[in-house]
Write an enzyme that holds these catalytic residues in place. Structure first.
Site, PDB file in Angstrom:
ATOM      1  N   SER A  24     -45.179  81.908  45.133  1.00 54.24           N
ATOM      2  CA  SER A  24     -45.215  80.450  45.300  1.00 54.24           C
ATOM      3  C   SER A  24     -46.593  80.095  45.821  1.00 54.24           C
ATOM      4  O   SER A  24     -47.241  80.892  46.510  1.00 54.24           O
ATOM      5  CB  SER A  24     -44.154  79.961  46.302  1.00 54.24           C
ATOM      6  OG  SER A  24     -44.359  78.597  46.630  1.00 54.24           O
TER       7      SER A  24
ATOM      8  N   TYR B  27     -40.633  79.156  55.571  1.00 50.02           N
ATOM      9  CA  TYR B  27     -40.729  79.493  54.152  1.00 50.02           C
ATOM     10  C   TYR B  27     -42.135  79.985  53.830  1.00 50.02           C
ATOM     11  O   TYR B  27     -42.312  81.018  53.165  1.00 50.02           O
ATOM     12  CB  TYR B  27     -40.365  78.274  53.310  1.00 50.02           C
ATOM     13  CG  TYR B  27     -40.416  78.510  51.825  1.00 50.02           C
ATOM     14  CD1 TYR B  27     -39.474  79.318  51.195  1.00 50.02           C
ATOM     15  CD2 TYR B  27     -41.403  77.914  51.038  1.00 50.02           C
ATOM     16  CE1 TYR B  27     -39.510  79.542  49.833  1.00 50.02           C
ATOM     17  CE2 TYR B  27     -41.449  78.131  49.667  1.00 50.02           C
ATOM     18  CZ  TYR B  27     -40.503  78.938  49.067  1.00 50.02           C
ATOM     19  OH  TYR B  27     -40.551  79.155  47.720  1.00 50.02           O
TER      20      TYR B  27
END
Length: 232
Positions: A137, A150
């Site tokens: 990501s 995250y």
């Protein structure tokens, strides 16, 4: 002809979103897909001679070991590991986050990558070739004040993958990080975000397949991409 024809891909998290879109594309190209997921199985809704599914959790060592054993039994080898499974949640106020939330995110997004990488290497090292690909990501490269946990888990996964790449190249094994920006998938749940501006899962799947379909002499270390609508 695709370089992926008859190749066996161990794919985590293929039951929905990016993983499902990628699995369908890989099957269309003649690859063998082994779907390792802890929720619903792709094989429950799709019958294909080159698809097998196994229910397991990437953060559980025995599940991962059993999954790889099942893949070897079904297809005889693992040519590509595609680490796609991941979880995430917002944490705008870190003082309110309980330890279980932190540990679950790290266990899936980092521990799971480690466990799958380790099992894949056991198969690939004797052959002197293979490809380990991790969907990380852009959150592994840029921080977000609403999701520090995250981001931390993705930064950690990127560090693990980057370090492995330096080791694995001497074994003939390629390692690639794929870093999409925000993507319109089930990941967001009912959160109020501008999903219409995000990448689509098919967009990400096309990039993943492009990376996987390169000849073994070609190494793409990292690929970063975003939606133009999101950045505008």
């Amino acid at each position: 002809m695709s370089n992926l024809k008859n190749k066996t891909i161990f794919l985590t998290g293929a039951s929905s979103g990016i993983g499902k879109a990628t699995a369908l594309s890989l099957l269309d190209l003649g690859a063998n897909v082994f779907d390792f997921s802890r929720q619903r199985q792709l094989a429950d809704e799709l019958t294909h001679e080159n698809l097998r599914s196994f229910r397991g959790d990437v953060s559980v060592e025995a599940d991962v070991q059993n999954g790889f054993s099942a893949c070897l039994e079904a297809f005889g080898t693992v040519d590509i590991l595609l680490n796609n499974a991941g979880i995430g949640s917002v944490s705008p106020d870190l003082s309110t986050i309980d330890l279980d939330t932190f540990e679950e995110m790290v266990n899936v997004n980092m521990r799971g990558v480690f466990l799958c990488n380790r099992e894949a290497l056991k198969v690939m090292k004797p052959k002197g070739e293979g490809h380990i690909v991790t969907v990380i990501s852009m959150a592994g490269q840029r921080t977000n004040p609403n999701a520090p946990l995250y981001c931390a888990s993705k930064f950690g996964a990127r560090g693990l993958s980057s370090g492995l790449a330096d080791q694995a190249i001497k074994m003939g094994i390629r390692v690639t990080d794929i870093n999409p920006g925000p993507t319109d998938s089930d990941y967001w749940g009912d959160r109020q975000v501008p999903r219409e501006k995000f990448l689509k899962v098919d967009d990400v799947a096309r990039v993943i397949v492009f990376v996987l379909d390169q000849p073994k002499e070609v190494l793409i270390r990292e690929i970063n991409f975003d939606s133009m609508k999101f950045l505008a």
